[in-house]
Structure formats: structure tokens, C-alpha cells
Design a protein around this motif. Structure first.
Motif, PDB file in Angstrom:
ATOM      1  N   GLU A 118       1.797  15.012  26.615  1.00 50.87           N
ATOM      2  CA  GLU A 118       2.707  14.944  27.747  1.00 50.87           C
ATOM      3  C   GLU A 118       4.164  14.898  27.315  1.00 50.87           C
ATOM      4  OE1 GLU A 118       1.516  11.722  30.257  1.00 50.87           O
ATOM      5  OE2 GLU A 118      -0.532  12.480  30.408  1.00 50.87           O
ATOM      6  N   THR A 119       4.463  14.218  26.205  1.00 54.65           N
ATOM      7  CA  THR A 119       5.864  14.054  25.818  1.00 54.65           C
ATOM      8  C   THR A 119       6.358  15.157  24.904  1.00 54.65           C
ATOM      9  OG1 THR A 119       5.244  12.633  23.972  1.00 54.65           O
ATOM     10  CG2 THR A 119       5.763  11.555  26.074  1.00 54.65           C
ATOM     11  N   ASP A 120       5.474  15.764  24.093  1.00 52.52           N
ATOM     12  CA  ASP A 120       5.897  16.807  23.169  1.00 52.52           C
ATOM     13  C   ASP A 120       4.779  17.842  23.006  1.00 52.52           C
ATOM     14  OD1 ASP A 120       7.047  18.366  21.218  1.00 52.52           O
ATOM     15  OD2 ASP A 120       7.508  16.692  19.865  1.00 52.52           O
ATOM     16  N   PRO A 121       4.620  18.699  24.015  1.00 51.38           N
ATOM     17  CA  PRO A 121       3.517  19.663  23.982  1.00 51.38           C
ATOM     18  C   PRO A 121       3.563  20.601  22.774  1.00 51.38           C
ATOM     19  CG  PRO A 121       4.640  19.723  26.117  1.00 51.38           C
ATOM     20  CD  PRO A 121       5.398  18.787  25.238  1.00 51.38           C
ATOM     21  N   ASP A 122       4.758  20.997  22.353  1.00 51.86           N
ATOM     22  CA  ASP A 122       4.846  21.904  21.210  1.00 51.86           C
ATOM     23  C   ASP A 122       4.328  21.234  19.938  1.00 51.86           C
ATOM     24  OD1 ASP A 122       5.885  23.937  22.756  1.00 51.86           O
ATOM     25  OD2 ASP A 122       7.978  23.383  22.340  1.00 51.86           O
ATOM     26  N   ARG A 123       4.691  19.984  19.738  1.00 47.97           N
ATOM     27  CA  ARG A 123       4.216  19.227  18.566  1.00 47.97           C
ATOM     28  C   ARG A 123       2.706  18.993  18.653  1.00 47.97           C
ATOM     29  NH1 ARG A 123       3.899  18.253  13.550  1.00 47.97           N
ATOM     30  NH2 ARG A 123       3.652  16.093  12.959  1.00 47.97           N
ATOM     31  N   ALA A 124       2.210  18.702  19.840  1.00 46.62           N
ATOM     32  CA  ALA A 124       0.775  18.493  20.025  1.00 46.62           C
ATOM     33  C   ALA A 124       0.006  19.775  19.708  1.00 46.62           C
ATOM     34  CB  ALA A 124       0.486  18.033  21.450  1.00 46.62           C
ATOM     35  N   MET A 125       0.514  20.922  20.160  1.00 42.75           N
ATOM     36  CA  MET A 125      -0.152  22.192  19.857  1.00 42.75           C
ATOM     37  C   MET A 125      -0.145  22.469  18.358  1.00 42.75           C
ATOM     38  SD  MET A 125      -1.527  23.354  22.516  1.00 42.75           S
ATOM     39  CE  MET A 125      -1.930  24.995  22.011  1.00 42.75           C
ATOM     40  N   ALA A 126       0.946  22.152  17.694  1.00 39.87           N
ATOM     41  CA  ALA A 126       1.012  22.343  16.238  1.00 39.87           C
ATOM     42  C   ALA A 126      -0.009  21.456  15.533  1.00 39.87           C
ATOM     43  CB  ALA A 126       2.426  22.041  15.731  1.00 39.87           C
ATOM     44  N   LEU A 127      -0.131  20.216  15.986  1.00 34.62           N
ATOM     45  CA  LEU A 127      -1.131  19.316  15.394  1.00 34.62           C
ATOM     46  C   LEU A 127      -2.553  19.831  15.631  1.00 34.62           C
ATOM     47  CD1 LEU A 127       0.381  15.820  16.274  1.00 34.62           C
ATOM     48  CD2 LEU A 127       0.142  16.823  13.996  1.00 34.62           C
ATOM     49  N   LEU A 128      -2.810  20.345  16.809  1.00 37.90           N
ATOM     50  CA  LEU A 128      -4.129  20.905  17.103  1.00 37.90           C
ATOM     51  C   LEU A 128      -4.429  22.126  16.229  1.00 37.90           C
ATOM     52  CD1 LEU A 128      -4.322  20.575  20.987  1.00 37.90           C
ATOM     53  CD2 LEU A 128      -5.662  19.329  19.294  1.00 37.90           C
ATOM     54  N   ARG A 129      -3.423  22.991  16.033  1.00 30.27           N
ATOM     55  CA  ARG A 129      -3.614  24.150  15.151  1.00 30.27           C
ATOM     56  C   ARG A 129      -3.918  23.695  13.729  1.00 30.27           C
ATOM     57  NH1 ARG A 129       0.328  26.483  18.490  1.00 30.27           N
ATOM     58  NH2 ARG A 129       1.995  25.705  17.166  1.00 30.27           N
ATOM     59  N   ASP A 130      -3.172  22.682  13.247  1.00 26.03           N
ATOM     60  CA  ASP A 130      -3.417  22.152  11.895  1.00 26.03           C
ATOM     61  C   ASP A 130      -4.810  21.541  11.781  1.00 26.03           C
ATOM     62  OD1 ASP A 130      -0.885  22.941  11.165  1.00 26.03           O
ATOM     63  OD2 ASP A 130      -0.017  20.911  11.252  1.00 26.03           O
ATOM     64  N   ALA A 131      -5.225  20.816  12.800  1.00 28.23           N
ATOM     65  CA  ALA A 131      -6.555  20.196  12.779  1.00 28.23           C
ATOM     66  C   ALA A 131      -7.637  21.271  12.767  1.00 28.23           C
ATOM     67  CB  ALA A 131      -6.731  19.272  13.980  1.00 28.23           C
ATOM     68  N   ARG A 132      -7.439  22.310  13.566  1.00 27.18           N
ATOM     69  CA  ARG A 132      -8.428  23.393  13.598  1.00 27.18           C
ATOM     70  C   ARG A 132      -8.499  24.107  12.249  1.00 27.18           C
ATOM     71  NH1 ARG A 132      -9.594  27.680  18.292  1.00 27.18           N
ATOM     72  NH2 ARG A 132     -11.103  28.900  17.134  1.00 27.18           N
ATOM     73  N   ALA A 133      -7.361  24.364  11.641  1.00 22.55           N
ATOM     74  CA  ALA A 133      -7.350  25.009  10.321  1.00 22.55           C
ATOM     75  C   ALA A 133      -8.021  24.108   9.280  1.00 22.55           C
ATOM     76  CB  ALA A 133      -5.911  25.343   9.904  1.00 22.55           C
ATOM     77  N   GLY A 134      -7.752  22.812   9.367  1.00 17.36           N
ATOM     78  CA  GLY A 134      -8.380  21.864   8.436  1.00 17.36           C
ATOM     79  C   GLY A 134      -9.891  21.815   8.616  1.00 17.36           C
ATOM     80  N   ALA A 135     -10.341  21.852   9.853  1.00 20.92           N
ATOM     81  CA  ALA A 135     -11.778  21.839  10.117  1.00 20.92           C
ATOM     82  C   ALA A 135     -12.430  23.123   9.602  1.00 20.92           C
ATOM     83  CB  ALA A 135     -12.037  21.665  11.613  1.00 20.92           C
ATOM     84  N   ALA A 136     -11.776  24.255   9.795  1.00 22.40           N
ATOM     85  CA  ALA A 136     -12.321  25.525   9.307  1.00 22.40           C
ATOM     86  C   ALA A 136     -12.406  25.521   7.784  1.00 22.40           C
ATOM     87  CB  ALA A 136     -11.472  26.696   9.796  1.00 22.40           C
ATOM     88  N   THR A 137     -11.389  24.993   7.132  1.00 21.52           N
ATOM     89  CA  THR A 137     -11.402  24.894   5.669  1.00 21.52           C
ATOM     90  C   THR A 137     -12.518  23.970   5.203  1.00 21.52           C
ATOM     91  OG1 THR A 137      -9.031  25.339   5.546  1.00 21.52           O
ATOM     92  CG2 THR A 137     -10.037  24.239   3.649  1.00 21.52           C
ATOM     93  N   SER A 138     -12.675  22.845   5.860  1.00 23.13           N
ATOM     94  CA  SER A 138     -13.738  21.907   5.495  1.00 23.13           C
ATOM     95  C   SER A 138     -15.113  22.530   5.669  1.00 23.13           C
ATOM     96  CB  SER A 138     -13.645  20.626   6.330  1.00 23.13           C
ATOM     97  OG  SER A 138     -12.462  19.936   6.029  1.00 23.13           O
ATOM     98  N   LEU A 139     -15.321  23.262   6.745  1.00 25.52           N
ATOM     99  CA  LEU A 139     -16.603  23.918   6.981  1.00 25.52           C
ATOM    100  C   LEU A 139     -16.886  24.962   5.901  1.00 25.52           C
ATOM    101  CD1 LEU A 139     -19.067  24.138   8.756  1.00 25.52           C
ATOM    102  CD2 LEU A 139     -17.810  25.719  10.213  1.00 25.52           C
ATOM    103  N   THR A 140     -15.883  25.714   5.519  1.00 24.11           N
ATOM    104  CA  THR A 140     -16.045  26.698   4.445  1.00 24.11           C
ATOM    105  C   THR A 140     -16.412  26.008   3.132  1.00 24.11           C
ATOM    106  OG1 THR A 140     -14.501  28.227   5.491  1.00 24.11           O
ATOM    107  CG2 THR A 140     -14.876  28.508   3.116  1.00 24.11           C
ATOM    108  N   GLU A 141     -15.742  24.908   2.817  1.00 19.73           N
ATOM    109  CA  GLU A 141     -16.047  24.172   1.592  1.00 19.73           C
ATOM    110  C   GLU A 141     -17.455  23.591   1.636  1.00 19.73           C
ATOM    111  OE1 GLU A 141     -12.870  21.346   1.346  1.00 19.73           O
ATOM    112  OE2 GLU A 141     -11.441  22.838   0.651  1.00 19.73           O
TER     113      GLU A 141
END
Length: 160
Positions: A2-25
Motif C-alpha cells: 500500500e505504501t510503496d507498490p513499486d518497491r513491493a513489486m521489486a521484492l516480489l520479482r526478486d523472491a520469484r527469481a530466488g525461488a526459481a534459482t532454488s528449484l533449479t538447484e
């Protein structure tokens, strides 16, 4: 959000990339610990080979041909191995029946033994660990094990 949607979206993108990397590993790790028979012949023949060397008189029945992702094959193979080994060690079983089937929604593997029953999912126990491993693939484990037996364990994993 609610307070910083752009930052929240960036965090979600980072989390998704981290999860994809973890799944590959994780997939690479599983490939590294797969028994050679899984790599060479697939799940059904690997389970049949395990049954021949099993501490129980074990039979395998199936009427399907499978081509599964290696991590799913490994999870199911090691699940069968754990269930049969538990039956021999803890249930005083003499025989096990392993059935492998596929339907429109996924694969199911059932292990039934003639042991004394009483198996249950306990926090921190082997069956709970099996459930956690299959949950990584949206799979489930169902145990029916009345006192006096038999024990039936059904592992299911959705797949295309």
C-alpha cells in the motif's frame, strides 16, 4: 504494497527469481543422487529392481508407461523404498505389493504390506518427511494402517 507498490513489486520479482534459482538447484541436486537404474530405465524398472532386492517378498504391478520429470521419479522411488523398508523393520511384514498407476490428473503409487499395522504420521517421523518431500511437487501421502494390518500407503503426484 500500500505504501510503496513499486518497491513491493521489486521484492516480489526478486523472491520469484530466488525461488526459481532454488528449484533449479534442487533439481540438479536430485539428479546427482539418483540411483543409476532410474537414469537408465525409469521409475517402473527401478522399482522392479528395488523389489527384487527388497527385504520383503515384493511384487510390482502396473499397466502404464511413464515418462516423468527426474525429480518426481526420484521422490516416488525413494518413497517406495522408505515404505517397504519401514514395513520390514517396524511392521514385521513378509510381503509388499507395489502398484503404479496413472490417470488424467497424475501418478499414484500404492504400497501395501501384510504387517501388523499401526503406522501413522508423526511430526518429525519418516512418513511426515515423505509427505514434505512429495509436497514439493504438490503431491500427497495417505496412510491407512489399522492395528493388525494391513498398511496401505498411497503417494500421489499431479503431472501433465
Amino acid at each position: 504494497m500500500e505504501t510503496d507498490p513499486d518497491r513491493a513489486m521489486a521484492l516480489l520479482r526478486d523472491a520469484r527469481a530466488g525461488a526459481a534459482t532454488s528449484l533449479t538447484e534442487l533439481r540438479e541436486l536430485v539428479r546427482g543422487i539418483r540411483p543409476p537404474v532410474l537414469n537408465e530405465r525409469g521409475l517402473i524398472d527401478a522399482v522392479r529392481a528395488f523389489a527384487l532386492d527388497s527385504p520383503l517378498e515384493a511384487t510390482v504391478s502396473t499397466d502404464v508407461q511413464l515418462s516423468l520429470d527426474p525429480p518426481i521419479e526420484s521422490a516416488l522411488y525413494f518413497g517406495v523404498a522408505e515404505l517397504v523398508t519401514n514395513a520390514a523393520r517396524h511392521a514385521n511384514a513378509n510381503r509388499a505389493r507395489i502398484s503404479i498407476a496413472r490417470d488424467a490428473t497424475g501418478i499414484s503409487v500404492e504400497v501395501e504390506d501384510d504387517g501388523q499395522g499401526g503406522a501413522s504420521m508423526r511430526a518429525g517421523g519418516g512418513l511426515a518427511g515423505l509427505q514434505r518431500r512429495l509436497a514439493a511437487f504438490d503431491g500427497t501421502v495417505e496412510i491407512t494402517s489399522p492395528a493388525g494390518g494391513p498398511t496401505r500407503a498411497r503417494m500421489t503426484v499431479p503431472c501433465e
